[in-house]
Write an enzyme that holds these catalytic residues in place. Structure first.
Site, PDB file in Angstrom:
ATOM      1  N   GLU A 103       0.846  -1.198   0.000  1.00 55.32           N
ATOM      2  CA  GLU A 103       0.000   0.000   0.000  1.00 55.32           C
ATOM      3  C   GLU A 103       0.881   1.249   0.000  1.00 55.32           C
ATOM      4  O   GLU A 103       2.024   1.209   0.469  1.00 55.32           O
ATOM      5  CB  GLU A 103      -0.858   0.023   1.272  1.00 55.32           C
ATOM      6  CG  GLU A 103      -2.320  -0.285   1.072  1.00 55.32           C
ATOM      7  CD  GLU A 103      -3.115   0.834   0.406  1.00 55.32           C
ATOM      8  OE1 GLU A 103      -2.577   1.549  -0.461  1.00 55.32           O
ATOM      9  OE2 GLU A 103      -4.287   0.992   0.756  1.00 55.32           O
ATOM     10  N   ASP A 104       0.331   2.353  -0.467  1.00 58.06           N
ATOM     11  CA  ASP A 104       1.065   3.618  -0.401  1.00 58.06           C
ATOM     12  C   ASP A 104       0.989   4.223   0.996  1.00 58.06           C
ATOM     13  O   ASP A 104       1.987   4.620   1.574  1.00 58.06           O
ATOM     14  CB  ASP A 104       0.532   4.611  -1.452  1.00 58.06           C
ATOM     15  CG  ASP A 104      -0.978   4.809  -1.400  1.00 58.06           C
ATOM     16  OD1 ASP A 104      -1.672   4.050  -0.674  1.00 58.06           O
ATOM     17  OD2 ASP A 104      -1.479   5.711  -2.090  1.00 58.06           O
ATOM     18  N   ASP A 107      -4.292   5.233   6.227  1.00 56.16           N
ATOM     19  CA  ASP A 107      -4.873   6.420   6.845  1.00 56.16           C
ATOM     20  C   ASP A 107      -5.872   5.934   7.910  1.00 56.16           C
ATOM     21  O   ASP A 107      -5.485   5.609   9.026  1.00 56.16           O
ATOM     22  CB  ASP A 107      -5.537   7.217   5.709  1.00 56.16           C
ATOM     23  CG  ASP A 107      -6.050   8.574   6.106  1.00 56.16           C
ATOM     24  OD1 ASP A 107      -5.934   8.937   7.285  1.00 56.16           O
ATOM     25  OD2 ASP A 107      -6.592   9.281   5.251  1.00 56.16           O
ATOM     26  N   PHE A 157      -2.505  15.902   4.333  1.00 61.26           N
ATOM     27  CA  PHE A 157      -2.694  15.257   3.035  1.00 61.26           C
ATOM     28  C   PHE A 157      -1.405  15.355   2.235  1.00 61.26           C
ATOM     29  O   PHE A 157      -0.909  16.451   1.971  1.00 61.26           O
ATOM     30  CB  PHE A 157      -3.853  15.908   2.279  1.00 61.26           C
ATOM     31  CG  PHE A 157      -4.273  15.099   1.099  1.00 61.26           C
ATOM     32  CD1 PHE A 157      -5.092  13.992   1.254  1.00 61.26           C
ATOM     33  CD2 PHE A 157      -3.832  15.432  -0.176  1.00 61.26           C
ATOM     34  CE1 PHE A 157      -5.465  13.223   0.165  1.00 61.26           C
ATOM     35  CE2 PHE A 157      -4.208  14.666  -1.277  1.00 61.26           C
ATOM     36  CZ  PHE A 157      -5.022  13.559  -1.099  1.00 61.26           C
ATOM     37  N   ARG A 170       1.182  12.110  -8.950  1.00 61.61           N
ATOM     38  CA  ARG A 170       1.650  10.739  -8.707  1.00 61.61           C
ATOM     39  C   ARG A 170       3.078  10.545  -9.195  1.00 61.61           C
ATOM     40  O   ARG A 170       3.810   9.701  -8.692  1.00 61.61           O
ATOM     41  CB  ARG A 170       0.758   9.731  -9.434  1.00 61.61           C
ATOM     42  CG  ARG A 170      -0.631   9.570  -8.858  1.00 61.61           C
ATOM     43  CD  ARG A 170      -1.268   8.302  -9.408  1.00 61.61           C
ATOM     44  NE  ARG A 170      -2.711   8.302  -9.290  1.00 61.61           N
ATOM     45  CZ  ARG A 170      -3.386   7.965  -8.205  1.00 61.61           C
ATOM     46  NH1 ARG A 170      -2.739   7.630  -7.116  1.00 61.61           N
ATOM     47  NH2 ARG A 170      -4.703   7.974  -8.188  1.00 61.61           N
TER      48      ARG A 170
HETATM   49  P1  IMP Z   1      -7.669   4.541   4.284  1.00 60.88           P
HETATM   50  O1  IMP Z   1      -8.656   3.509   3.811  1.00 60.88           O
HETATM   51  O2  IMP Z   1      -8.381   5.695   4.957  1.00 60.88           O
HETATM   52  O3  IMP Z   1      -6.571   3.971   5.138  1.00 60.88           O
HETATM   53  O4  IMP Z   1      -7.051   5.196   3.009  1.00 60.88           O
HETATM   54  C1  IMP Z   1      -6.169   4.542   2.211  1.00 60.88           C
HETATM   55  C2  IMP Z   1      -6.087   5.154   0.833  1.00 60.88           C
HETATM   56  O5  IMP Z   1      -6.507   6.525   0.793  1.00 60.88           O
HETATM   57  C3  IMP Z   1      -4.662   5.135   0.387  1.00 60.88           C
HETATM   58  O6  IMP Z   1      -4.386   3.955  -0.322  1.00 60.88           O
HETATM   59  C4  IMP Z   1      -4.571   6.353  -0.495  1.00 60.88           C
HETATM   60  O7  IMP Z   1      -4.920   6.018  -1.823  1.00 60.88           O
HETATM   61  C5  IMP Z   1      -5.605   7.309   0.043  1.00 60.88           C
HETATM   62  N1  IMP Z   1      -4.981   8.310   0.940  1.00 60.88           N
HETATM   63  C6  IMP Z   1      -5.034   8.373   2.285  1.00 60.88           C
HETATM   64  N2  IMP Z   1      -4.355   9.423   2.760  1.00 60.88           N
HETATM   65  C7  IMP Z   1      -3.848  10.037   1.660  1.00 60.88           C
HETATM   66  C8  IMP Z   1      -2.995  11.195   1.491  1.00 60.88           C
HETATM   67  O8  IMP Z   1      -2.574  11.888   2.418  1.00 60.88           O
HETATM   68  N3  IMP Z   1      -2.670  11.501   0.210  1.00 60.88           N
HETATM   69  C9  IMP Z   1      -3.089  10.771  -0.877  1.00 60.88           C
HETATM   70  N4  IMP Z   1      -3.862   9.695  -0.746  1.00 60.88           N
HETATM   71  C10 IMP Z   1      -4.232   9.334   0.511  1.00 60.88           C
END
Ligand code: IMP
Length: 181
Positions: A103-104, A107, A157, A170
């Protein structure tokens, strides 16, 4: 206010060199968890993990099968909508296999939880490990077992190195953020 064109205001948070150095360390740790003959299926979560996954797999020593899933949790802006939308979950059989999810950024943790559960319960993968480049622990809503984490980041963010805002940034080789106006 962030706009697609305001990259001049972007502040560098993690440099290209620091990212690459950390990936080298993470790959070393992952290599240490498997023998050189053990096969590993790397499942990269698109689109954000594309650059991280490609740099990481180049440094893995075991036989690697590289697969992709596409999930969406952010509508079109910087706030998560609280739901994970599976866009493409096409995968070969992973039954009994060693899987590493890449994963990148984690969050809220909802995306990570979705894909971990999916690979364990639907695919009955043998082992499921989880690697993320960035970890926003402070934004977490569900508990996630993270095996390999690159950097801890604040609840801001971020963009670059695979991560986007409205589809832009990206391609940046570093990670940055926009100051609050
Ligand atoms: P989560 O489900 O809330 O953990 O979000 C995960 C996904 O949201 C990541 O795989 C990202 O694609 C996107 N995401 C969450 N935070 C950021 C950020 O700060 N910048 C860009 N994408 C984010």
């Amino acid at each position: 206010m962030i706009t697609e064109k305001s990259s001049d205001k972007l502040i560098e948070l993690i440099s290209e060199e620091t990212i690459q150095q950390r990936i080298k360390e993470l790959a070393g740790r992952i290599n240490g968890c498997f023998s050189e003959k053990e096969e590993l299926v790397v499942v990269a979560v698109l689109a954000g993990s594309i650059l991280f996954a490609s740099d990481l797999v180049k440094r893995l020593h075991m036989p690697v099968q590289l697969e992709f899933v596409r999930l969406s949790s952010y509508g079109n802006d910087i706030k998560t909508c609280g739901k994970v939308k599976p866009v493409d979950l096409t995968l070969p059989s992973l039954e009994g296999k060693n899987v590493l999810i890449v994963e990148d950024i984690v969050d809220t943790g909802l995306t990570a939880k979705f894909i971990i559960d999916y690979l364990k319960l639907q695919h009955r993968a043998g082992t499921v490990k989880f690697a993320t480049l960035l970890n926003k622990t402070c934004a977490r809503k569900v508990e996630i077992p993270i095996d390999f984490s690159g950097f801890e980041v604040d609840d801001k963010f971020v963009v670059g190195y695979g991560m986007d805002f409205r589809g832009y940034y990206r391609n940046l080789p570093y990670i940055g953020y926009f100051p609050q106006d």
